[in-house]
Design an enzyme around this catalytic site. Structure first.
Site, mmCIF file in Angstrom:
data_model
loop_
_atom_site.group_PDB
_atom_site.id
_atom_site.type_symbol
_atom_site.label_atom_id
_atom_site.label_comp_id
_atom_site.label_asym_id
_atom_site.label_seq_id
_atom_site.Cartn_x
_atom_site.Cartn_y
_atom_site.Cartn_z
ATOM 1 N N ASP A 231 -18.987 -33.237 -67.929
ATOM 2 C CA ASP A 231 -17.825 -32.356 -68.047
ATOM 3 C C ASP A 231 -18.215 -30.961 -68.527
ATOM 4 O OD1 ASP A 231 -15.977 -34.233 -67.159
ATOM 5 O OD2 ASP A 231 -15.689 -35.074 -69.155
ATOM 6 N N GLY A 232 -19.236 -30.867 -69.381
ATOM 7 C CA GLY A 232 -19.685 -29.560 -69.842
ATOM 8 C C GLY A 232 -20.195 -28.702 -68.703
#
Length: 292
Positions: A73-74
């Protein structure tokens, strides 16, 4: 039928050999299918591609019509803040931990991606927040966020004091460790951990979630995404900061306000045809299981 794609961008900042292997496999598979491919230049260097077309996020946003983000997700958040400026669709292959925004399972990614490339996918538009740190008469410092904008103290955790104005009308004052201002996309991230509600992605809403408020009556507040939020501070705000997606930090100086509003940019996120948001809540967050 959705439009098919011609030029595919491959994006990522791999930390592990498995992620690099996924980038390499994806590149050669797309080339074998006859697609034009532009790959992140650092990734191309790491996997030893010598004749590949390479570029940064800006070049990929301008030239490709689909970006495949390989990572967690980062990685998706970092890429999405840039790619949202361009007319490009984005999908993710999960090579991180939770992978809430990266739908494709790396073990089955090529089959799922093949269907997407054939036009079998779901479109979804996710709005961003824009944060401005400003003082009258001076140029503001600006950043955007897919998930959330967070007001917090700087290097040392301590209680801070601030006032919140919504559409230039006083809403509430607070003594707390800070304030999370989240989009529906971010409502399942930091905001959720702080006790905020889950907002489905199709809602045009923003949630304000206090962080450890020094009161028994403070509660999360959901407002229209068309509203603007102004944060005002006492004169002792030199160590306050706002962070965007925990990746970009804007320091706040005495006499400055913070204004958060819906950005004009939007992320064109796409999913496989069988994507189900509530199934994602169940599998990724261990939310309520089906009983019968």
């Amino acid at each position: 039928m959705n439009k098919k794609f011609k030029c595919i961008g491959i994006v990522g900042h791999p930390r592990h050999p498995e992620a690099l292997a996924t980038h390499e496999m994806l590149y050669h598979w797309l080339k074998s299918k006859g697609y034009s491919v532009i790959i992140d230049r650092q990734v191309a260097k790491d996997i030893g591609l010598k004749d590949a077309q390479t570029g940064g996020l800006t070049e990929i946003g301008k030239q490709a019509d689909l970006a495949v983000v390989v990572g967690g997700d980062g990685n998706m958040l970092g890429a999405a803040r840039v790619l949202s400026r361009y007319d490009i669709k984005v999908i993710g292959i999960n090579r991180g931990n939770l992978g809430f925004l990266t739908d494709l399972d790396p073990d089955n990614a090529l089959q799922q991606l093949s269907e997407v490339l054939d036009g079998e996918y779901r479109n979804e538009h996710r709005f961003l927040l824009e944060a401005q740190v400003r003082r009258n008469g001076q140029k503001p410092r600006i950043s955007t966020a897919i998930n959330e904008v967070v007001l917090h103290p700087g290097k040392v955790a301590h209680m801070i004091e601030f006032e919140v104005y919504i559409d230039e009308r006083f809403a509430f004052s607070q003594r707390s460790d800070g304030l999370i201002i989240a989009t529906p996309t971010g409502s399942t991230a930091y905001s959720l951990s702080a006790g905020g509600p889950i907002l489905t992605p199709n809602l045009d809403a923003i949630v304000l979630v206090p962080m450890f408020p020094h009161t028994l009556s403070s509660r999360p507040l959901v407002i229209s995404s068309e509203s603007s939020i102004r944060l005002k501070f006492s004169q002792n705000s030199n160590d306050y900061e706002v962070s965007c997606d925990s990746q970009i930090v804007l320091p706040i100086q005495d006499g400055e306000d913070v204004i958060i509003s819906r950005s004009k940019q939007k992320l064109n996120l796409i999913h496989p045809q069988d994507y189900n948001y509530f199934n994602t809540l169940s599998t990724k967050l261990s939310w309520s299981k089906k009983m019968f």
